[in-house]
Design an enzyme around this catalytic site. Structure first.
Site, mmCIF file in Angstrom:
data_model
loop_
_atom_site.group_PDB
_atom_site.id
_atom_site.type_symbol
_atom_site.label_atom_id
_atom_site.label_comp_id
_atom_site.label_asym_id
_atom_site.label_seq_id
_atom_site.Cartn_x
_atom_site.Cartn_y
_atom_site.Cartn_z
ATOM 1 N N ASP A 160 -5.360 -7.952 0.458
ATOM 2 C CA ASP A 160 -4.442 -9.093 0.435
ATOM 3 C C ASP A 160 -4.877 -10.200 1.390
ATOM 4 O OD1 ASP A 160 -3.945 -7.754 2.808
ATOM 5 O OD2 ASP A 160 -1.976 -7.055 2.225
ATOM 6 N N ASN A 163 8.818 -1.938 5.887
ATOM 7 C CA ASN A 163 9.709 -1.904 4.718
ATOM 8 C C ASN A 163 9.097 -1.093 3.572
ATOM 9 O OD1 ASN A 163 7.655 -3.501 3.860
ATOM 10 N ND2 ASN A 163 8.863 -5.342 3.536
ATOM 11 N N GLU A 193 5.625 -5.935 -1.774
ATOM 12 C CA GLU A 193 6.888 -5.824 -1.060
ATOM 13 C C GLU A 193 7.889 -5.003 -1.880
ATOM 14 O OE1 GLU A 193 6.767 -6.622 1.846
ATOM 15 O OE2 GLU A 193 6.268 -8.694 2.287
HETATM 16 C C1 GLP Z 1 0.323 -6.324 6.791
HETATM 17 C C2 GLP Z 1 -0.737 -5.986 5.750
HETATM 18 C C3 GLP Z 1 -0.603 -4.543 5.306
HETATM 19 C C4 GLP Z 1 -0.526 -3.638 6.508
HETATM 20 C C5 GLP Z 1 0.696 -3.999 7.322
HETATM 21 C C6 GLP Z 1 0.940 -3.105 8.514
HETATM 22 O O1 GLP Z 1 1.552 -6.548 6.222
HETATM 23 N N1 GLP Z 1 -0.655 -6.822 4.623
HETATM 24 O O2 GLP Z 1 -1.702 -4.224 4.470
HETATM 25 O O3 GLP Z 1 -0.493 -2.309 6.104
HETATM 26 O O4 GLP Z 1 0.522 -5.333 7.767
HETATM 27 O O5 GLP Z 1 0.359 -3.632 9.675
HETATM 28 P P1 GLP Z 1 0.125 -2.806 10.985
HETATM 29 O O6 GLP Z 1 -0.964 -1.843 10.697
HETATM 30 O O7 GLP Z 1 -0.285 -3.838 12.004
HETATM 31 O O8 GLP Z 1 1.410 -2.137 11.322
#
Ligand code: GLP
Length: 258
Positions: A82, A153, A160
């Site tokens: 993404d 979430n 989402e």
């Molecule tokens: C973002 C990314 C996700 C990732 C999430 C969790 O939203 N798009 O792919 O899994 O963050 O982030 P973190 O690993 O910093 O908790």
């Protein structure tokens, strides 16, 4: 509309580790083994990669394997999950910047084999761009391996809550909790983009091997729902319960509520 799937299987694919380092090493070594196996067969390894704090330890270990143990990324083709929309690739909050900093600039992956959704164009061309990104993944036979983190979430990539299990690469609206969690990186909420490009749940589900890595206490409640809750579009990660090639990799803190 909320959709659910019934499953009669109680078998859950769980890999539990005492700490974040052990969990990260496990994931990194799985990726390295795949790259080496493909290399021996003279084939490419198509990797789906993730951003966020969670995979940093995985990338650190992959860099160490490259520097000290002869692991080469020359046969790797990567697709990131993404990217925010809109954002410029050079912005420090962009996932292009993240990947360069935490992995790509340290290893021998070929520039032309790196794929990250690029949002540096007008919204008009996005649907076609997303279709092309999806087609490129599928033309290579889909992902050999998909690394995932998880949002609080339950999102995977930027799929989402409410994302359809049949979804493909597309422009999405970011959830308020996701934007709240990104606030620190961007400095303030109004600077966090409201949209992103994300590969879909279906795109992810076609990968031949999927590891979702969850680390730390703040992921424990959502992991309980993702692993033991109903399979529902309200918790996109719960869909992985229904995929035999998917495993959940957790450290002890993330597993606390299971
Ligand atoms: C973002 C990314 C996700 C990732 C999430 C969790 O939203 N798009 O792919 O899994 O963050 O982030 P973190 O690993 O910093 O908790």
């Amino acid at each position: 509309m909320k959709k659910t799937i019934q499953t009669t299987s109680t078998h859950k694919k769980l890999k539990l580790f005492q700490d974040a380092e052990a969990a990260s090493l496990f994931v990194a070594h799985q990726i390295a083994e795949l790259i080496r196996d493909k290399e021996k067969q003279g084939k490419t390894a198509v990797l789906g990669l993730a951003t966020g704090n969670t995979p940093k330890g995985v990338y650190q270990e992959l860099i160490r394997l490259y520097k000290n143990e002869g692991l080469s990324f020359k046969n790797v083709i990567s697709f990131n999950l993404d990217e925010y929309y809109p954002i410029l690739p050079d912005d420090q909050q962009s996932y292009t910047y993240f990947m360069r900093q935490y992995l790509f600039k340290h290893v021998d992956i070929k520039e032309q084999q790196i794929n990250i959704p690029n949002t540096d164009f007008s919204e008009k061309g996005i649907a076609q761009y997303c279709q092309d990104y999806e087609d490129k993944i599928q033309s290579l036979g889909g992902m050999d391996f998909q690394l995932l983190g998880i949002g609080r979430n339950g999102h995977i990539g930027f799929n989402e809550p409410g994302s359809d299990f049949e979804s493909k690469t597309r422009l999405v609206n970011l959830d308020s909790l996701t934007r709240e969690d990104a606030k620190a990186a961007f400095g303030s909420l109004d600077k966090v983009p409201e949209k992103a490009i994300s590969v879909g749940v279906q795109t992810i589900s076609k990968a031949k091997k999927i590891l979702l890595l969850a680390l730390g206490e703040r992921k424990s409640e959502i992991m309980q729902q993702a692993i033991n809750g109903e399979i529902t579009t309200e918790v996109p990660a719960s869909f992985l319960q229904s995929l035999s090639q998917a495993e959940f990799v957790l450290d002890a803190s993330a597993a606390r509520a299971l």
